[in-house]
Design an enzyme around this catalytic site. Structure first.
Site: not given
Ligand code: PEP
Ligand code: MG
Length: 584
Positions: A191, A298, A334, A433, A456-457, A467, A504
């Site tokens: 926060h 998310r 999502r 992803e 990211n994934d 990760r 994203c």
């Molecule tokens: C990703 O995997 O790049 C993504 C945007 O989703 P998250 O980070 O919530 O897994």
């Molecule tokens: Mg992801």
């Protein structure tokens, strides 16, 4: 000069005296009571809660005045805690059954609830413990007739230092005398980090053991970009900071001027710039940064904020409010992406040996069809007040997409049957992803309306690097040829099928990669609001033809290291060409 490395939670630079906030923790003594005292103790509890409630309501008003209704909303959850039966009824039961004094009964109840929250391996629940403790101490102070926390204000503009500030303490500080925040604990989503960003002051969190080393009044310098705290900065460091502060003011002014401009290249190619958000509170920040919509909401974080699964009505209310506030700009919902590192006990997603390869994302939703359909219905209903799109996480093949679409059809049919207002035709897209989604992107593209690449994934699964594991974090390599090829192939497959494709993942927030994403011909980039103006600026500086050449070169090298070096040289060269004052 001693320095501490922490997490840069809110950007900017500040130099000023330390103002330590060290509220003493009240631990109430436990007294046995007679049966005849039970009702007196229960009403003492009621009175203390009433005082605490009044104080919180005053703070909410102050926060609304200083920062706006969204930030004030952070404290509303504390009012709910006071009224929650887990706390209220349980305290009355402890007074009655254990025959102990009200303050000890209350502290015991809060301790039990906090222990349950701490068992859940989810940061949002840990944040709730912070809220619980905050409420607990406020009520205990009310029992003692003690001063409220609001009397902790600094007398002069200061850097606020604490182990971990509670939301109400942060709120009580207001904006006038706070130059920055320095916290031993907390992460980017705490926060205090959210409020610091709203206040526009730099914040460092997760400094581990900085606060015991800092005395009230000594000077410190906060670097909210690099995440560094410098204790008693020398003349040279102070000079550097004042120069950086001036530069930042100039850069921010320039970037703020871009808010209503499009991300369009000098040769006329346009990219949509969207924001990634987790919670409703971030909508205003996204708009303030000039986001054209929410490219990734998310939704699991909205669930994590609740102690039980939010009902259909709750979800409709929360989603509709966000869609309404975006005023026609699209919000991409999502659907739940629990599992992996986002484990939530109450949803039944448990710790697994290989969590990222386990019961995650769409797999979880398809196995919990009632929950899934409820969420989808809420999104169809929310779409009536603006623009919404649906997106499924962790799709690995066409079968999952078909099953998820089937649930959408069922949801629409039921809404139709029940005469509930909804928008029946939403764009339905998927996160790309997983490596398999990349490999069958052509097949997937025939059966959905858009792709959003979750880098990211995608990096995690393609390069086989967890990760969340710091030992292999060096393998987070967006410029690895495997990643660049995957993105390029996905974009090609989408465009050949006539659908749009965005990205994203965190890659989108890295200014140094802006030209690369442009050259990869993504139609949309969704990123953290704070990073949006810089990435937009780079796009407005770079011709598409030039960006394509950059990508061609990066695709011709064999390693991420070569790509990184080449790109760094290229960016430096461009900076020199643009000249002084044109850097970000
Ligand atoms: C990703 O995997 O790049 C993504 C945007 O989703 P998250 O980070 O919530 O897994
Ligand atoms: Mg992801």
């Amino acid at each position: 000069m001693k320095t501490f490395q922490g997490i840069a939670a809110s950007s900017g630079y500040a130099v000023g005296p330390v103002h330590k906030i060290r509220l003493k923790t009240i631990v109430p003594a436990r007294r046995s009571i007679r049966p005849t005292d039970i009702s007196t103790e229960k009403s003492r509890f009621g009175q203390a809660v009433a005082i605490a409630r009044d104080e919180i309501q005053d703070l909410i008003k102050q926060l609304e005045r200083d920062l706006g209704p969204e930030e004030a909303g952070i404290l509303s959850s504390q009012l709910f805690i006071l009224e929650d039966e887990m706390v209220w009824d349980a305290t009355l039961a402890v007074i009655q059954l254990d025959r102990i004094n009200a303050e000890a009964a209350f502290a015991k109840t809060v301790g039990d609830v906090a222990a349950r929250f701490l068992e859940i391996e989810e940061e949002t629940f840990r944040e709730r413990v912070n809220d619980l403790r905050d409420v607990e101490q406020r009520v205990l102070r009310a029992f003692l007739g003690d001063i409220p926390a609001e009397s902790i204000l600094p007398k002069v503009p200061s850097i606020i230092v604490s182990r971990n500030l509670t939301p109400s303490d942060t709120a009580a500080l207001g904006r006038d005398l706070v130059l920055g925040f320095v916290m031993d604990e907390g992460g980017n989503t705490s926060h205090v980090a959210i409020l610091a960003r709203s206040l526009g002051v730099p914040a460092l969190v997760g400094l581990k053991d900085a606060s015991p080393a800092l005395e009230n009044g000594i000077e410190v310098a906060v670097d909210g970009i690099a995440g560094i705290l410098t204790v008693q900065p020398d003349e040279q460091t102070r000079g550097r900071f004042s120069m950086l502060q001036c530069q930042q003011v100039v850069i921010n002014e320039k970037l703020a001027g871009l808010k209503d401009l499009e991300a369009i290249t000098p040769d006329g190619h346009r990219v949509r710039m969207m924001a990634n958000i987790e919670l409703p509170i971030e909508v205003d920040e996204a708009l303030a940064r000039g986001a054209e919509g929410i490219g990734l909401l998310r939704t699991e974080y909205i669930f994590f904020q609740h102690q039980t699964i939010p009902s259909l009505d709750d979800q409709v209310r929360i989603y509709s409010e966000m869609v309404r506030r975006m005023a026609g700009r699209p919000v991409i919902f999502r659907t739940l992406d629990v599992g992996g590192d986002k484990v939530s006990d109450y949803l039944g997603a448990k710790r697994e040996y290989n969590p990222f390869l386990g019961w995650r994302g769409i797999r979880f939703s398809l196995a919990n069809r009632v929950l899934f359909k409820t969420q989808i219905k809420a999104i169809y209903q929310a779409a009536t007040v603006g623009s919404a799109k649906l997106m499924f996480p962790m799709i690995s093949g066409v079968q999952e997409l078909r099953e998820a679409r089937e649930v959408c059809q069922e949801a629409v049919a039921e809404l139709e049957r029940d005469g509930i207002p909804h928008t029946p035709s939403l764009e339905i897209g998927i996160m790309v992803e997983t490596p398999s989604a990349v490999l069958v992107a052509d097949l997937l593209a025939r059966e959905c309306d858009f792709f959003s690449i979750g880098s990211n994934d995608l990096i995690q699964y393609t390069l086989a690097m967890d990760r969340g594991n710091s030992r292999v974090s060096y393998l987070y390599q967006p410029l690895h040829p495997a990643i660049l090829r995957s993105i390029k192939d996905t974009v090609l497959a989408a465009h050949e099928a006539g659908i749009w494709v965005g990205l994203c993942g965190e890659m989108g927030s890295e200014t140094r990669l802006a030209e690369v994403l442009l050259g990869l011909e993504l139609d949309e980039i969704s990123l953290h609001g704070a990073a949006l103006p810089k990435v937009k600026q780079v796009i407005r500086w770079t011709k598409l033809a030039e960006a394509r050449r950059i990508v061609d070169h990066l695709l011709s090298v064999s390693t991420a290291e070569e790509g990184n070096r080449w790109l760094a040289d290229y960016i430096n060269h461009r900076k020199r060409e643009r000249g002084e004052g044109e850097e970000l």
